[in-house]
Design a protein around this motif. Sequence first.
Motif, PDB file in Angstrom:
ATOM      1  N   HIS A  44       7.313  17.446   1.513  1.00  0.00           N
ATOM      2  CA  HIS A  44       6.431  18.610   1.607  1.00  0.00           C
ATOM      3  C   HIS A  44       5.887  18.744   3.030  1.00  0.00           C
ATOM      4  CE1 HIS A  44       5.932  17.902  -2.864  1.00  0.00           C
ATOM      5  NE2 HIS A  44       6.275  19.178  -2.816  1.00  0.00           N
ATOM      6  N   ILE A  45       5.438  17.617   3.564  1.00  0.00           N
ATOM      7  CA  ILE A  45       4.864  17.608   4.910  1.00  0.00           C
ATOM      8  C   ILE A  45       5.920  17.983   5.947  1.00  0.00           C
ATOM      9  CG2 ILE A  45       3.799  16.123   6.661  1.00  0.00           C
ATOM     10  CD1 ILE A  45       2.483  14.617   4.225  1.00  0.00           C
ATOM     11  N   ILE A  46       7.137  17.472   5.775  1.00  0.00           N
ATOM     12  CA  ILE A  46       8.234  17.809   6.682  1.00  0.00           C
ATOM     13  C   ILE A  46       8.545  19.308   6.612  1.00  0.00           C
ATOM     14  CG2 ILE A  46      10.723  17.502   7.080  1.00  0.00           C
ATOM     15  CD1 ILE A  46      10.284  14.537   6.190  1.00  0.00           C
ATOM     16  N   ALA A  47       8.555  19.866   5.408  1.00  0.00           N
ATOM     17  CA  ALA A  47       8.838  21.293   5.244  1.00  0.00           C
ATOM     18  C   ALA A  47       7.788  22.150   5.951  1.00  0.00           C
ATOM     19  CB  ALA A  47       8.902  21.654   3.767  1.00  0.00           C
ATOM     20  N   LEU A  48       6.519  21.776   5.832  1.00  0.00           N
ATOM     21  CA  LEU A  48       5.462  22.543   6.512  1.00  0.00           C
ATOM     22  C   LEU A  48       5.701  22.571   8.021  1.00  0.00           C
ATOM     23  CD1 LEU A  48       2.281  21.309   4.618  1.00  0.00           C
ATOM     24  CD2 LEU A  48       3.374  23.561   4.451  1.00  0.00           C
ATOM     25  N   SER A  49       6.069  21.438   8.557  1.00  0.00           N
ATOM     26  CA  SER A  49       6.316  21.343   9.994  1.00  0.00           C
ATOM     27  C   SER A  49       7.576  22.114  10.385  1.00  0.00           C
ATOM     28  CB  SER A  49       6.451  19.872  10.384  1.00  0.00           C
ATOM     29  OG  SER A  49       6.799  19.752  11.732  1.00  0.00           O
ATOM     30  N   ARG A  50       8.649  21.900   9.652  1.00  0.00           N
ATOM     31  CA  ARG A  50       9.937  22.530   9.976  1.00  0.00           C
ATOM     32  C   ARG A  50       9.854  24.051   9.886  1.00  0.00           C
ATOM     33  NH1 ARG A  50      14.278  19.863   6.724  1.00  0.00           N
ATOM     34  NH2 ARG A  50      14.085  18.335   8.362  1.00  0.00           N
ATOM     35  N   TRP A  51       9.136  24.539   8.877  1.00  0.00           N
ATOM     36  CA  TRP A  51       9.046  25.985   8.672  1.00  0.00           C
ATOM     37  C   TRP A  51       7.862  26.610   9.403  1.00  0.00           C
ATOM     38  CZ3 TRP A  51       9.670  25.254   2.709  1.00  0.00           C
ATOM     39  CH2 TRP A  51      10.998  24.911   2.420  1.00  0.00           C
ATOM     40  N   LYS A  52       7.123  25.774  10.142  1.00  0.00           N
ATOM     41  CA  LYS A  52       5.977  26.241  10.931  1.00  0.00           C
ATOM     42  C   LYS A  52       4.964  26.994  10.066  1.00  0.00           C
ATOM     43  CE  LYS A  52       8.385  26.306  15.295  1.00  0.00           C
ATOM     44  NZ  LYS A  52       9.768  26.123  15.289  1.00  0.00           N
ATOM     45  N   ILE A  53       4.635  26.390   8.919  1.00  0.00           N
ATOM     46  CA  ILE A  53       3.639  26.967   8.002  1.00  0.00           C
ATOM     47  C   ILE A  53       2.266  26.495   8.454  1.00  0.00           C
ATOM     48  CG2 ILE A  53       2.830  27.072   5.611  1.00  0.00           C
ATOM     49  CD1 ILE A  53       5.614  28.320   6.004  1.00  0.00           C
ATOM     50  N   SER A  54       1.396  27.425   8.792  1.00  0.00           N
ATOM     51  CA  SER A  54       0.076  27.044   9.298  1.00  0.00           C
ATOM     52  C   SER A  54      -1.006  27.068   8.216  1.00  0.00           C
ATOM     53  CB  SER A  54      -0.334  27.954  10.457  1.00  0.00           C
ATOM     54  OG  SER A  54      -0.416  29.295  10.004  1.00  0.00           O
ATOM     55  N   THR A  55      -0.796  27.892   7.176  1.00  0.00           N
ATOM     56  CA  THR A  55      -1.828  28.060   6.157  1.00  0.00           C
ATOM     57  C   THR A  55      -1.216  28.052   4.765  1.00  0.00           C
ATOM     58  OG1 THR A  55      -3.071  29.467   7.681  1.00  0.00           O
ATOM     59  CG2 THR A  55      -3.704  29.561   5.379  1.00  0.00           C
ATOM     60  N   LEU A  56      -1.902  27.402   3.842  1.00  0.00           N
ATOM     61  CA  LEU A  56      -1.552  27.434   2.426  1.00  0.00           C
ATOM     62  C   LEU A  56      -2.736  28.009   1.662  1.00  0.00           C
ATOM     63  CD1 LEU A  56       0.030  23.876   2.198  1.00  0.00           C
ATOM     64  CD2 LEU A  56       1.259  26.051   2.160  1.00  0.00           C
ATOM     65  N   LEU A  57      -2.501  28.404   0.413  1.00  0.00           N
ATOM     66  CA  LEU A  57      -3.545  29.026  -0.398  1.00  0.00           C
ATOM     67  C   LEU A  57      -3.633  28.371  -1.772  1.00  0.00           C
ATOM     68  CD1 LEU A  57      -2.487  32.733   0.302  1.00  0.00           C
ATOM     69  CD2 LEU A  57      -4.308  31.459   1.463  1.00  0.00           C
ATOM     70  N   THR A  58      -4.852  28.285  -2.319  1.00  0.00           N
ATOM     71  CA  THR A  58      -5.038  27.768  -3.671  1.00  0.00           C
ATOM     72  C   THR A  58      -6.330  28.307  -4.264  1.00  0.00           C
ATOM     73  OG1 THR A  58      -5.089  25.790  -5.066  1.00  0.00           O
ATOM     74  CG2 THR A  58      -6.252  25.652  -2.974  1.00  0.00           C
ATOM     75  N   PHE A  59      -6.411  28.322  -5.577  1.00  0.00           N
ATOM     76  CA  PHE A  59      -7.663  28.614  -6.274  1.00  0.00           C
ATOM     77  C   PHE A  59      -8.405  27.315  -6.552  1.00  0.00           C
ATOM     78  CE2 PHE A  59      -5.185  32.346  -7.829  1.00  0.00           C
ATOM     79  CZ  PHE A  59      -6.015  33.328  -7.325  1.00  0.00           C
ATOM     80  N   GLY A  60      -7.717  26.194  -6.403  1.00  0.00           N
ATOM     81  CA  GLY A  60      -8.246  24.907  -6.807  1.00  0.00           C
ATOM     82  C   GLY A  60      -8.929  24.143  -5.694  1.00  0.00           C
ATOM     83  N   HIS A  61      -9.023  22.842  -5.925  1.00  0.00           N
ATOM     84  CA  HIS A  61      -9.633  21.922  -4.968  1.00  0.00           C
ATOM     85  C   HIS A  61      -8.823  20.626  -4.984  1.00  0.00           C
ATOM     86  CE1 HIS A  61     -11.472  20.913  -8.859  1.00  0.00           C
ATOM     87  NE2 HIS A  61     -11.497  19.677  -8.409  1.00  0.00           N
ATOM     88  N   VAL A  62      -9.043  19.806  -3.982  1.00  0.00           N
ATOM     89  CA  VAL A  62      -8.370  18.516  -3.912  1.00  0.00           C
ATOM     90  C   VAL A  62      -8.906  17.644  -5.043  1.00  0.00           C
ATOM     91  CG1 VAL A  62      -7.990  16.440  -2.536  1.00  0.00           C
ATOM     92  CG2 VAL A  62      -8.051  18.685  -1.418  1.00  0.00           C
ATOM     93  N   LEU A  63      -8.002  17.002  -5.775  1.00  0.00           N
ATOM     94  CA  LEU A  63      -8.395  16.105  -6.857  1.00  0.00           C
ATOM     95  C   LEU A  63      -8.572  14.696  -6.313  1.00  0.00           C
ATOM     96  CD1 LEU A  63      -5.971  17.171  -9.719  1.00  0.00           C
ATOM     97  CD2 LEU A  63      -8.416  17.631  -9.567  1.00  0.00           C
ATOM     98  N   SER A  64      -9.655  14.088  -6.742  1.00  0.00           N
ATOM     99  CA  SER A  64      -9.841  12.671  -6.427  1.00  0.00           C
ATOM    100  C   SER A  64      -9.087  11.862  -7.472  1.00  0.00           C
ATOM    101  CB  SER A  64     -11.326  12.313  -6.454  1.00  0.00           C
ATOM    102  OG  SER A  64     -11.822  12.403  -7.784  1.00  0.00           O
ATOM    103  N   ASP A  65      -8.951  10.571  -7.257  1.00  0.00           N
ATOM    104  CA  ASP A  65      -8.299   9.716  -8.249  1.00  0.00           C
ATOM    105  C   ASP A  65      -9.043   9.764  -9.573  1.00  0.00           C
ATOM    106  OD1 ASP A  65      -6.295   8.988  -6.514  1.00  0.00           O
ATOM    107  OD2 ASP A  65      -7.321   7.187  -5.828  1.00  0.00           O
ATOM    108  N   ASP A  66     -10.384   9.858  -9.529  1.00  0.00           N
ATOM    109  CA  ASP A  66     -11.189   9.928 -10.752  1.00  0.00           C
ATOM    110  C   ASP A  66     -10.877  11.197 -11.543  1.00  0.00           C
ATOM    111  OD1 ASP A  66     -12.406   7.541 -10.080  1.00  0.00           O
ATOM    112  OD2 ASP A  66     -14.167   8.501  -9.199  1.00  0.00           O
TER     113      ASP A  66
END
Length: 109
Positions: A44-66
């Motif tokens: 995923h990280i490689i694709a963002l770099s290769r495709w020069k994607i600067s911004t992503l969008l979500t309705f959510g939030h980062v999940l913690s392990d908990d």
Amino acid sequence: MRVRNFKKIDSNEIKLGMRFSAPVFFDDGENMFLAEEKSVKQYHIIALSRWKISTLLTFGHVLSDDDFEEAEELSELSEIENLEELEELSAEEFSDLDEVGELEEVASV
């Protein structure tokens, strides 16, 4: 471009193993980059770099392990409850369920 109240994420903030509470989309708001509760992998990280994607969008939030462990526990409890309900069916009731759809209805109650 339809942005529909998405939260913007700088693609540089995306790290290996991150998970989100909702799907993450490319900047067009329609094509999905990462499914809900799935971990960011190196590709995923490689694709963002290769495709020069600067911004992503979500309705959510980062999940913690908990958050992730709690969601898994709730899912497992729901599955156990559905199995317990199926076990309560008598053999006759079970044989009367002649279609898979009827089994699914009982399991989803």
